[in-house]
Design a protein around this motif. Structure first.
Motif, PDB file in Angstrom:
ATOM      1  N   VAL A  89      15.428 -63.033 -96.868  1.00  0.00           N
ATOM      2  CA  VAL A  89      16.826 -63.418 -97.102  1.00  0.00           C
ATOM      3  C   VAL A  89      17.420 -62.473 -98.148  1.00  0.00           C
ATOM      4  CG1 VAL A  89      18.354 -65.241 -97.906  1.00  0.00           C
ATOM      5  CG2 VAL A  89      16.329 -65.815 -96.543  1.00  0.00           C
ATOM      6  N   ARG A 115      26.270 -74.022 -91.583  1.00  0.00           N
ATOM      7  CA  ARG A 115      25.420 -73.484 -90.523  1.00  0.00           C
ATOM      8  C   ARG A 115      26.294 -72.880 -89.420  1.00  0.00           C
ATOM      9  NH1 ARG A 115      21.414 -75.956 -86.002  1.00  0.00           N
ATOM     10  NH2 ARG A 115      20.421 -73.955 -85.531  1.00  0.00           N
ATOM     11  N   GLU A 120      26.756 -69.178 -94.200  1.00  0.00           N
ATOM     12  CA  GLU A 120      25.363 -69.613 -94.069  1.00  0.00           C
ATOM     13  C   GLU A 120      24.418 -68.711 -94.860  1.00  0.00           C
ATOM     14  OE1 GLU A 120      22.049 -70.910 -90.709  1.00  0.00           O
ATOM     15  OE2 GLU A 120      23.886 -69.883 -90.067  1.00  0.00           O
ATOM     16  N   GLN A 121      24.641 -67.414 -94.812  1.00  0.00           N
ATOM     17  CA  GLN A 121      23.765 -66.488 -95.523  1.00  0.00           C
ATOM     18  C   GLN A 121      23.841 -66.699 -97.034  1.00  0.00           C
ATOM     19  OE1 GLN A 121      24.247 -61.975 -95.528  1.00  0.00           O
ATOM     20  NE2 GLN A 121      22.597 -62.233 -94.017  1.00  0.00           N
ATOM     21  N   ASP A 124      21.585 -69.704 -97.774  1.00  0.00           N
ATOM     22  CA  ASP A 124      20.175 -69.299 -97.712  1.00  0.00           C
ATOM     23  C   ASP A 124      19.782 -68.476 -98.936  1.00  0.00           C
ATOM     24  OD1 ASP A 124      20.344 -70.487 -95.242  1.00  0.00           O
ATOM     25  OD2 ASP A 124      20.204 -68.620 -94.097  1.00  0.00           O
ATOM     26  N   TYR A 135      13.340 -70.411 -99.911  1.00  0.00           N
ATOM     27  CA  TYR A 135      13.979 -70.729 -98.626  1.00  0.00           C
ATOM     28  C   TYR A 135      12.966 -70.615 -97.493  1.00  0.00           C
ATOM     29  CZ  TYR A 135      16.790 -70.412 -94.415  1.00  0.00           C
ATOM     30  OH  TYR A 135      17.310 -70.619 -93.151  1.00  0.00           O
ATOM     31  N   ARG A 137      12.995 -71.337 -93.170  1.00  0.00           N
ATOM     32  CA  ARG A 137      13.850 -71.683 -92.054  1.00  0.00           C
ATOM     33  C   ARG A 137      13.602 -73.122 -91.629  1.00  0.00           C
ATOM     34  NH1 ARG A 137      14.348 -68.305 -86.357  1.00  0.00           N
ATOM     35  NH2 ARG A 137      15.964 -69.605 -85.403  1.00  0.00           N
ATOM     36  N   LYS A 144      23.415 -77.178 -92.939  1.00  0.00           N
ATOM     37  CA  LYS A 144      23.373 -76.610 -94.286  1.00  0.00           C
ATOM     38  C   LYS A 144      24.736 -76.809 -94.945  1.00  0.00           C
ATOM     39  CE  LYS A 144      20.214 -72.961 -92.715  1.00  0.00           C
ATOM     40  NZ  LYS A 144      19.985 -71.505 -92.581  1.00  0.00           N
ATOM     41  N   ILE A 158      20.131 -78.593 -97.631  1.00  0.00           N
ATOM     42  CA  ILE A 158      19.722 -78.414 -96.246  1.00  0.00           C
ATOM     43  C   ILE A 158      19.156 -79.738 -95.743  1.00  0.00           C
ATOM     44  CG2 ILE A 158      18.165 -77.236 -94.650  1.00  0.00           C
ATOM     45  CD1 ILE A 158      18.270 -74.798 -96.394  1.00  0.00           C
TER      46      ILE A 158
END
Length: 293
Positions: A89, A115, A120-121, A124, A135, A137, A144, A158
């Motif tokens: 990530v 999400r 989203e990134q 994460d 993190y 998956r 999220k 999450i």
């Protein structure tokens, strides 16, 4: 074939195998994936959100092939494995100016489901950098969230598919193994909860949990086309007391055994966690213990 074949709880009869053989014979140029799609459509084998159960179907057909019950066409390609090729990530840096205040002074708080969005990134990345577990998956269905105060993130969460078996939770719900297998998707598991380390606001965590109980069910049903009736989480008691969950009216149910699902010798292979649960409706047991017609 004298006996039925069972794959992941689904019984495949001799008649089913004959049907698959006929499907393969009538579509000699189809790939394994296309055959799987056609079989799912013929059997109406779908997930609760309406998507075809393609991966499960392909796994079942492969097992039948290996056991000699059917003959699949040769593989046309070997798709890449996203779990083997998963990238680290990336670090996204944001304003870390300390926030030391009260919940009232950082309101309004905006809960943004991120999400499959451009944020989203960021979610994460913040969890990877600042959550003690890092993190990972999420497994299965998941959502999220980033909680914003104005334009600044203050927390990330999450929610994912629930663990298959937790003794104290299953006793609390009072469902059988059969019912649990059918209705496990009606529970959401809080796999990560992060208040960003430079944010200090008394009772912020419990306030967020309280708000999430109203926000999450609507978003979950919108994404996956089925409701949820119960929330749960684990708390590592060597690091945390679970105070925010208690303050948000979650229920302490007991502890995990410290054994993973694959541990067959009853050895403790991981840290023991406190189990907390939160019913979303007064009649949650009725909803979780009822089998669909």
């Amino acid at each position: 074939m004298d006996t039925d074949f069972t794959y992941r709880g689904k019984v495949i009869t001799t008649a089913d195998i004959d049907f698959i053989k006929k499907l393969i014979a009538e579509n000699p140029h189809d790939s394994r994936r296309k055959l799987s799609y056609k079989l799912c459509e013929a059997w109406n084998w779908v997930q609760k959100n309406g998507a075809l159960r393609d991966m499960v179907c392909r796994g079942m057909m492969l097992e039948l092939h290996r056991a000699g019950h059917i003959t699949l066409p040769a593989k046309q390609a070997s798709p890449s494995n996203p779990f083997l090729q998963r990238r680290k990530v990336p670090e996204i840096h944001i304003d870390q100016t300390p926030i030391e205040t009260t919940v009232a002074k950082i309101k309004p708080l905006t809960f943004r489901q991120v999400r499959r969005t451009k944020h989203e990134q960021l979610c994460d990345s913040l969890i990877a950098q600042h959550h003690y577990l890092g993190y990972t998956r999420p497994v299965g269905e998941h959502l999220k969230y980033i909680v914003f105060s104005g334009k600044r993130p203050v927390a990330c969460l999450i929610w994912s598919s629930a663990p298959y078996h937790i003794g104290c939770r299953d006793q609390f719900i009072r469902w059988s193994r059969t019912v649990r297998k059918e209705n496990l998707s009606l529970i959401a598991y809080n796999s990560r909860f992060l208040i960003l380390p430079w944010v200090k606001a008394h009772c912020l965590a419990s306030h967020i949990l309280g708000r999430m109980a109203a926000v999450l069910p609507k978003d979950w049903e919108a994404m996956y086309n089925h409701p949820i009736y119960y929330l749960e989480t684990f708390v590592d008691t060597e690091l945390y007391a679970g105070t925010c969950y208690k303050a948000a009216n979650w229920i302490y149910l007991g502890e995990t055994t410290g054994r993973g699902i694959k541990e067959k010798k009853h050895r403790i292979t991981r840290s023991i966690k406190a189990v907390w649960g939160y019913p979303l409706t007064p009649d949650f047991r009725k909803s979780l213990c009822s089998l669909p017609n």
